[in-house]
Design a protein around this motif. Sequence first.
Motif, PDB file in Angstrom:
ATOM      1  N   ASP A 113       0.826  -1.217   0.000  1.00 16.91           N
ATOM      2  CA  ASP A 113       0.000   0.000   0.000  1.00 16.91           C
ATOM      3  C   ASP A 113       0.856   1.262   0.000  1.00 16.91           C
ATOM      4  O   ASP A 113       0.543   2.238  -0.695  1.00 16.91           O
ATOM      5  N   TYR A 114       1.935   1.236   0.778  1.00 19.40           N
ATOM      6  CA  TYR A 114       2.749   2.444   0.914  1.00 19.40           C
ATOM      7  C   TYR A 114       3.410   2.818  -0.413  1.00 19.40           C
ATOM      8  O   TYR A 114       3.541   3.999  -0.746  1.00 19.40           O
ATOM      9  N   VAL A 115       3.817   1.814  -1.181  1.00 18.50           N
ATOM     10  CA  VAL A 115       4.454   2.083  -2.477  1.00 18.50           C
ATOM     11  C   VAL A 115       3.439   2.676  -3.442  1.00 18.50           C
ATOM     12  O   VAL A 115       3.704   3.673  -4.120  1.00 18.50           O
ATOM     13  N   VAL A 116       2.272   2.043  -3.513  1.00 21.12           N
ATOM     14  CA  VAL A 116       1.242   2.499  -4.443  1.00 21.12           C
ATOM     15  C   VAL A 116       0.720   3.872  -4.037  1.00 21.12           C
ATOM     16  O   VAL A 116       0.446   4.717  -4.888  1.00 21.12           O
ATOM     17  N   THR A 117       0.581   4.101  -2.730  1.00 21.48           N
ATOM     18  CA  THR A 117       0.120   5.405  -2.253  1.00 21.48           C
ATOM     19  C   THR A 117       1.059   6.508  -2.699  1.00 21.48           C
ATOM     20  O   THR A 117       0.630   7.561  -3.180  1.00 21.48           O
TER      21      THR A 117
END
Length: 206
Positions: free
Chosen positions: A98-102
């Motif tokens: 999630d953190y990468v995509v966010t």
Amino acid sequence: MTTDTSLEDIPSPDDPVAPAPVVVADVDRALEAILMVADEPQSLVALATVVSRPVAVVRQAIERLVDDFDGVGGSIRRGFELREVGGGWRLYVRADYDYVVTDFVSTQNPSRLSQAALETLAVIAYKQPISRGSIASIRAVNVDSVVRTLLGRGLITEVSTDAETHAILYGTTDLVLTQLGLNSLDELPPISPLLADGAEGFDERL
């Protein structure tokens, strides 16, 4: 030697040809391809219709895809997962990434809901159906423009009219469930722990 076939029975090259049903061996890959481009959850019935296979066959294929994407049986665990939400199936980014995509989405598409819009959406989600006046009373600010924004984004909709005041009552749409990865509003986290007096529960006057 004669046959009963007449000239009318011979198909013309211009006649439309019905697509052949997807064979069992290709069902998994066909469903994977469909889900890759679907922008909303797809029901088993809808998927079965597309691939011309029984719902039971599609259900088994979905189960295989879930295991495949999760790395069950020695396959590579993917960065995405297949989840059942909003009455159908859709691919989602795995929580681990999630953190990468966010960060990527924030860079590529900085447009996002304002804090005021998020707060208004939360009020509607927990108190729906609710009128614009009640929302304004809870937030202690004018919410006309924010409500228009949420309507324009397809996150809320007019669900009914108050019998006494004739005020329009608003509720969230299925898009909110899809974006949050929920099957129903019942899966929203309890709001009491988020309140200063959460131990006493949610104040219905709010």
